[in-house]
Design an enzyme around this catalytic site. Structure first.
Site, PDB file in Angstrom:
ATOM      1  N   ASP A   8      -2.934 -28.360  91.360  1.00  0.00           N
ATOM      2  CA  ASP A   8      -1.640 -28.749  90.232  1.00  0.00           C
ATOM      3  C   ASP A   8      -0.260 -28.099  91.444  1.00  0.00           C
ATOM      4  OD1 ASP A   8       0.142 -30.020  89.263  1.00  0.00           O
ATOM      5  OD2 ASP A   8      -0.498 -29.677  87.405  1.00  0.00           O
ATOM      6  N   GLU A  10       2.811 -27.347  90.455  1.00  0.00           N
ATOM      7  CA  GLU A  10       4.245 -26.850  89.420  1.00  0.00           C
ATOM      8  C   GLU A  10       3.656 -24.977  89.544  1.00  0.00           C
ATOM      9  OE1 GLU A  10       4.358 -31.026  87.169  1.00  0.00           O
ATOM     10  OE2 GLU A  10       3.189 -29.290  87.918  1.00  0.00           O
ATOM     11  N   HIS A  60      -1.748 -33.512  91.076  1.00  0.00           N
ATOM     12  CA  HIS A  60      -0.579 -33.385  90.620  1.00  0.00           C
ATOM     13  C   HIS A  60       0.259 -34.727  91.128  1.00  0.00           C
ATOM     14  CE1 HIS A  60       3.728 -32.523  90.211  1.00  0.00           C
ATOM     15  NE2 HIS A  60       4.247 -32.561  91.758  1.00  0.00           N
ATOM     16  N   HIS A 104       0.190 -24.857  85.027  1.00  0.00           N
ATOM     17  CA  HIS A 104       1.693 -24.177  84.712  1.00  0.00           C
ATOM     18  C   HIS A 104       1.241 -24.791  82.967  1.00  0.00           C
ATOM     19  CE1 HIS A 104       1.576 -28.348  83.144  1.00  0.00           C
ATOM     20  NE2 HIS A 104       1.738 -28.576  84.596  1.00  0.00           N
ATOM     21  N   HIS A 115       5.386 -27.955  80.592  1.00  0.00           N
ATOM     22  CA  HIS A 115       5.169 -29.906  80.241  1.00  0.00           C
ATOM     23  C   HIS A 115       3.487 -29.861  80.204  1.00  0.00           C
ATOM     24  CE1 HIS A 115       4.262 -30.525  84.588  1.00  0.00           C
ATOM     25  NE2 HIS A 115       4.077 -31.816  83.764  1.00  0.00           N
ATOM     26  N   GLU A 134      -2.716 -29.278  79.572  1.00  0.00           N
ATOM     27  CA  GLU A 134      -3.642 -29.430  80.653  1.00  0.00           C
ATOM     28  C   GLU A 134      -4.725 -28.780  80.908  1.00  0.00           C
ATOM     29  OE1 GLU A 134      -1.413 -30.724  83.804  1.00  0.00           O
ATOM     30  OE2 GLU A 134       0.169 -31.607  82.736  1.00  0.00           O
TER      31      GLU A 134
END
Length: 276
Positions: A8, A10, A60, A104, A115, A134
């Protein structure tokens, strides 16, 4: 030993803002380099720890962020979308360990760029009545394949969330959240060295293989947009519990694949960007 890497953005070293991680952002191209180098550090660690092969999934956003010409040449890369299994596309029971790079925290947690999958659209997710993001969904699905998560890198909030799900996972914080778009950064060279060392130690560590189960799990998703929730019951097995919440039951990893279908429906209905 076969190692699977889900990458990912972030939670990557040095990145704190949507401008760093969204295509078209003024620092996105630099962010792609930073993401690729964090992945390279994890890959070096995996091979040093005994991996015979490493598969990397660009997980991502548009899922075409990693720079193939700058990626460690020993890896195989999955790039682009749509993918039926999204962030864990390509993961099978044949892998020995999962490494999560640049992750994240879930929606509602004060973490960098926090998020859950769709920043504007998903308010909360529950797996078997436990709030999840996630990280938790990936861990549960990998366990259903019988593959342990060995390591995770990201901000301190993401690391804490991973530890809540599985305290045996090696976590490597590369920044410490000050707010949703601000962090105290670990120096880049230090962060990359920590990623490499952490992943090497993690894949060397013997781990208990999760027990594969085909029992059903409950997934509830509360959307910001009632329109999304009104469309999803057209999928067999999906029910709406109120104007913005849908519920479905299925075994893992089928449930994860079904959730990715939810995301594609929501993307078709809405046009909001992923961050506030």
């Amino acid at each position: 030993m076969k190692v699977y890497v889900s990458a990912d953005m972030e939670g990557v070293t040095g990145l704190v803002d949507a401008e760093d991680v969204q295509p078209g952002g003024r620092d996105y191209e630099r962010g792609r380099v930073m993401m690729t180098e964090d992945v390279n550090a994890a890959v070096r660690g995996a091979f040093a720890g005994g991996a015979s092969s490493v598969l990397v999934n660009d997980a991502h956003g548009p899922m075409r962020n990693l720079l193939p010409d700058q990626l460690d040449p020993r890896v195989t890369l999955i790039k682009g979308r749509p993918k039926p299994m999204g962030m864990i596309e390509g993961l099978t029971p044949g892998y020995d360990a999962v490494v999560c790079v640049g992750f994240h925290a879930r929606a509602g947690v004060l973490g960098v760029l926090s998020h859950s999958f769709m920043g504007h659209e998903i308010e909360d997710i529950w797996l078997d009545d436990r709030v999840v993001g996630e990280i938790g969904l990936l861990q549960a699905t990998a366990a259903a394949y019988g593959v342990p998560v060995a390591a995770l890198t990201g901000d301190d909030s993401a690391c804490a969330e991973m530890t809540e799900w599985d305290s045996s996972v090696t976590v490597v914080p590369v920044k410490f959240a000050k707010d949703r778009f601000a962090a105290q950064l670990v120096p880049v060279a230090e962060a990359r060295a920590a990623i490499e060392a952490g992943v090497e130690a993690a894949v060397r560590t013997p781990r208990t293989t999760p027990t594969v189960s085909r029992s059903a799990h409950r997934l509830a998703v509360r959307w910001q947009n009632a329109s999304v929730a009104s469309h999803l019951p057209a999928i067999p097995g999906v029910t709406r519990t109120d104007d913005r919440t849908v519920l479905v039951e299925a075994p893992m990893p089928d449930l994860y694949r079904l959730f990715n279908l939810f995301l594609r429906v929501a993307t078709a209905i809405t046009s909001n960007p992923p961050y506030c």
